[in-house]
Scaffold this active site. Sequence first.
Site, short mmCIF file in Angstrom:
data_model
loop_
_atom_site.label_atom_id
_atom_site.label_comp_id
_atom_site.label_asym_id
_atom_site.label_seq_id
_atom_site.Cartn_x
_atom_site.Cartn_y
_atom_site.Cartn_z
CB SER A 26 11.11 14.77 48.75
OG SER A 26 12.24 15.36 48.15
CB ALA A 59 14.06 7.08 37.35
CD GLN A 60 17.92 8.58 31.13
OE1 GLN A 60 18.19 7.58 30.50
NE2 GLN A 60 18.65 9.66 31.08
CD GLU A 126 15.15 -0.52 31.59
OE1 GLU A 126 15.91 -0.76 32.54
OE2 GLU A 126 14.59 0.57 31.42
CG HIS A 244 23.65 2.59 33.86
ND1 HIS A 244 23.88 2.54 32.51
CD2 HIS A 244 22.34 2.34 34.03
CE1 HIS A 244 22.73 2.29 31.89
NE2 HIS A 244 21.79 2.16 32.80
NE ARG A 290 21.09 -1.52 34.62
CZ ARG A 290 20.24 -0.64 35.13
NH1 ARG A 290 20.43 -0.18 36.34
NH2 ARG A 290 19.22 -0.23 34.43
CG HIS A 351 22.91 3.53 37.90
ND1 HIS A 351 22.53 4.79 37.49
CD2 HIS A 351 21.85 2.73 37.67
CE1 HIS A 351 21.28 4.74 37.04
NE2 HIS A 351 20.85 3.50 37.15
NE ARG A 386 18.96 -0.78 40.28
CZ ARG A 386 18.52 0.15 39.41
NH1 ARG A 386 17.26 0.53 39.43
NH2 ARG A 386 19.32 0.70 38.55
CG LEU A 392 11.76 4.22 39.68
CD1 LEU A 392 11.29 4.62 38.29
CD2 LEU A 392 11.87 5.46 40.57
C1 LIG Z 1 20.07 8.64 36.24
C2 LIG Z 1 19.29 7.56 36.93
C3 LIG Z 1 18.36 6.82 36.22
C4 LIG Z 1 17.62 5.82 36.86
N1 LIG Z 1 16.67 5.14 36.16
C5 LIG Z 1 15.90 4.25 36.82
C6 LIG Z 1 14.82 3.60 36.16
O1 LIG Z 1 14.56 3.84 34.99
N2 LIG Z 1 14.07 2.72 36.87
C7 LIG Z 1 14.32 2.43 38.18
O2 LIG Z 1 13.60 1.61 38.77
N3 LIG Z 1 15.32 3.04 38.83
C8 LIG Z 1 16.10 3.95 38.19
N4 LIG Z 1 17.11 4.57 38.86
C9 LIG Z 1 17.26 4.31 40.29
C10 LIG Z 1 16.13 5.01 41.03
O3 LIG Z 1 15.95 6.28 40.47
C11 LIG Z 1 16.44 5.15 42.49
O4 LIG Z 1 16.91 3.97 43.05
C12 LIG Z 1 15.14 5.54 43.22
O5 LIG Z 1 14.61 6.69 42.63
C13 LIG Z 1 15.44 5.78 44.68
O6 LIG Z 1 14.30 6.35 45.26
P1 LIG Z 1 14.37 6.83 46.76
O7 LIG Z 1 13.09 7.49 47.07
O8 LIG Z 1 14.83 5.70 47.60
O9 LIG Z 1 15.59 7.88 46.77
P2 LIG Z 1 15.74 9.26 45.98
O10 LIG Z 1 14.83 9.37 44.85
O11 LIG Z 1 17.19 9.45 45.71
O12 LIG Z 1 15.29 10.31 47.07
C14 LIG Z 1 16.07 10.54 48.23
C15 LIG Z 1 15.62 11.82 48.86
O13 LIG Z 1 16.26 12.00 50.12
C16 LIG Z 1 16.77 13.32 50.19
N5 LIG Z 1 17.90 13.33 51.11
C17 LIG Z 1 19.11 12.74 50.95
N6 LIG Z 1 19.87 12.99 52.03
C18 LIG Z 1 19.14 13.75 52.88
C19 LIG Z 1 19.39 14.35 54.14
N7 LIG Z 1 20.56 14.26 54.77
N8 LIG Z 1 18.40 15.07 54.72
C20 LIG Z 1 17.21 15.23 54.10
N9 LIG Z 1 16.92 14.69 52.90
C21 LIG Z 1 17.88 13.97 52.30
C22 LIG Z 1 17.15 13.64 48.76
O14 LIG Z 1 17.32 15.03 48.58
C23 LIG Z 1 15.96 13.05 48.03
O15 LIG Z 1 14.87 13.91 48.11
C24 LIG Z 1 17.85 5.57 38.23
C25 LIG Z 1 18.79 6.31 38.94
C26 LIG Z 1 19.50 7.31 38.29
C27 LIG Z 1 20.49 8.12 39.08
#
Ligand SMILES: Cc1cc2nc3c(=O)[nH]c(=O)nc-3n(C[C@H](O)[C@H](O)[C@H](O)COP(=O)(O)OP(=O)(O)OC[C@H]3O[C@@H](n4cnc5c(N)ncnc54)[C@H](O)[C@@H]3O)c2cc1C
Length: 534
Positions: A26, A59-60, A126, A244, A290, A351, A386, A392
Site C-alpha cells: 500500500s 518521502a520528503q 535536487e 543516502h 548521491r 536508502h 536512481r 515516486l
Molecule cells: C525517508 C525516505 C525519503 C524518501 N524521499 C523520496 C522522495 O522525496 N522522492 C522520491 O521519489 N522517493 C523518495 N523515497 C523513495 C520512495 O519513497 C520509495 O521508493 C517509494 O515510496 C516506493 O514506493 P512503493 O509503493 O514501491 O513501496 P512502499 O511505499 O515502500 O510500499 C510498499 C508497501 O508494501 C507493503 N509490504 C511490504 N512487504 C509486504 C508483505 N510481505 N506483505 C504485504 N505487504 C507488504 C509495505 O507495508 C508497504 O505498504 C524516499 C524513501 C525514504 C525511505
Amino acid sequence: MIPRYLFSLELDQLPSFEADFLIIGSGIAGLFTAYKAREHGSVLILTKQRAEDSNTEMAQGGIAAAIDETDSPILHLEDTLAAGAGLCDPRAVEILVTEGPVRVMELVELGVRFDREGGAWALGREGAHRRRRILHASDATGEEIARALIRECRGAQNITLKEDCFLVDFLREPRTGRCAGALVLDTATGGFMVCRAGAVIVATGGAGQLYQNTTNPAVATGDGMAAAYRAGAELMDMEFVQFHPTALALASAPRFLISEAVRGEGAFLRNVKGERFMLKFHELAELAPRDIVSRAIVLEMEKTGADHVYLDLFHLDRDRFRARFPNIWRTCRRYGLDLAQGYIPVAPAAHYIMGGIKTNTEGETNIPGLYACGEVACNGVHGANRLASNSLLEGLVLGARAAAAGSRYLQRVGRQLPQLPPRLTGKSNVNLDPEGSLWKRISDRVRTLMWEKVGIIRTGQALAEAAAAFSELENKISSYVPSREAIETANLLTLGRLAAVAAWLRTESRGGHFRKDFPARDDLFWPRHLIFQI
Ligand SMILES: Cc1cc2nc3c(=O)[nH]c(=O)nc-3n(C[C@H](O)[C@H](O)[C@H](O)COP(=O)(O)OP(=O)(O)OC[C@H]3O[C@@H](n4cnc5c(N)ncnc54)[C@H](O)[C@@H]3O)c2cc1C
C-alpha cells in the site's frame, strides 16, 4: 539451497479470498495501481501492517516531473540516463519522463496538495537535476500523496484493503505455471490464508532493512522480491544500492532522512573540522550524484575519525528554512537539536535498492499473470543509480502501466481463476524457536554483515565473506515458523546473499556499486545486467 515455498501446507484447508486483481503493498505503486485497476475488475489490496506504513509515507523531497516551461522531458531523460551510469533502459526512461507529468496531474485531481508559489507550482531542485522540477508538499510529500490515495482506495466500491496481511509466497498453477495468487499470513491471528486472483501485482517496495543503518521503515524487508525469486521470477541489478548521504547521525535517534532538497536550497557539507569538502570531489559539489556524496562523506569521516559530518545551514535564511522544512525542523528539535545554531550532524544510510524483480515496461515479469511495479521492480528506469525524486514517479507511471497490462491479460485469458497447487512443499513446520530470538539474531547478523561488507565501499574479499556467511546461515535453517519475523529473516538472508554475490561478480565500479579493488567503470565488459533465477 532455498526451497520453492517456505512452508509445507495443504491449501484447501485454508480460508480463501478472491479478486480479479490482487495487489500486494500500500505504497504509491500499490495504491495507484489499485486506483487504475478498479475500472477493470474487483481489487484486493493486502498490506502487512497499517496502510500508512510504507516508504512512500516517509518521502520528503518530492516527485520529479518536467512541467516547468523552462524544462522538458528530454532534459529530464538526459539527467536520469546520466545518473543511471549506462545501465538504464532508454525506452523505460522515455516512458517515465513523458507519461510522468500526466500522472502527477492525476494526483492533483485526486486531491494531492503540492505547494504553490503565487499561481505556479513551487518546484524544488535536487542533486543531479539540471532544472527545478520537484513538486513537493512541504517536506512531507509522501505523506500527502499517501493520504489522498488511501482515502481514494478506501472509498472505492471495487477495492478492498486488508491490513495486517503478510505476503509469504506466490502460488503458481501447476499445469501452466501461471501465477494463481498468494499464500498470506494474517499477522493479527497468526493463521495462513490463500488469496486467489486472475492478475497479481506485487508492489511491496524495497529492502532497506537489509542494512544496519537505513532510512527505511521496518516494513522494508524485501519480501516481495524474495517471494517472487522463490516462485521462479528473475531478479536483476541486486548489487546496486543507493545510500543516502545525509541521514541524521545522533546516537539517540533513528536515521531520519535529511532531504537532499536541503542541499538543493544551498546547505553545505562540512567535516568535523569545519572544512567544506565536496568542492574537491565533484564540480556539482553538494549537488553531485548521491553515490559520490556518500563516498566523499565516508572518506571524510575516516580522515577525521568522526562518525558524522555536518550539514551547514548557517548562511541560509533560517525562517525560510523552517517554513520549507517544518518536518525536519520539528524532528531535529524532538531529538534535542537546535537548528537555529545552523548545524545538523549527518552520515550516510541505506536508502533505495535499484535492483528487484525484472519486468518490462508493462510491469510484466517472466511469470505469466505476475506483475511488479514501484521499488520492488527493476524495469530499467534507474539503471545503476536512481535520480532523486524519480521513484515516486516510477510508482505512478509503471503502476498505471501494470494495471493496464493486467487488465489486458484478464481480457485475453478470461476471468476464471487459475488452479491452485494442491499442497506446498517447503521446509518442515516445527516451532524450534518459540520466543523468536533466533530470527532476531540472524536478521541482526545479516544487517551488520551487509553494512560492513556489502556497504558503500566494497572489496572482493569482503563480498565473498558475506556471501559465504549468508549461504551457511541459509543452509543451517531447517524449518521456519509462521511468524512475520521468521519470514522476514528468510527473505533478508536470501536477498543479502544475492546482493553480495552480484556485487562480488561485478568487478568494476558504477552508480550505486563501488569496488575499492576495481574503482574504475568498465564500459567494455560491464554495460550488462546480472540476473538471478531459480
Ligand atoms: C525517508 C525516505 C525519503 C524518501 N524521499 C523520496 C522522495 O522525496 N522522492 C522520491 O521519489 N522517493 C523518495 N523515497 C523513495 C520512495 O519513497 C520509495 O521508493 C517509494 O515510496 C516506493 O514506493 P512503493 O509503493 O514501491 O513501496 P512502499 O511505499 O515502500 O510500499 C510498499 C508497501 O508494501 C507493503 N509490504 C511490504 N512487504 C509486504 C508483505 N510481505 N506483505 C504485504 N505487504 C507488504 C509495505 O507495508 C508497504 O505498504 C524516499 C524513501 C525514504 C525511505
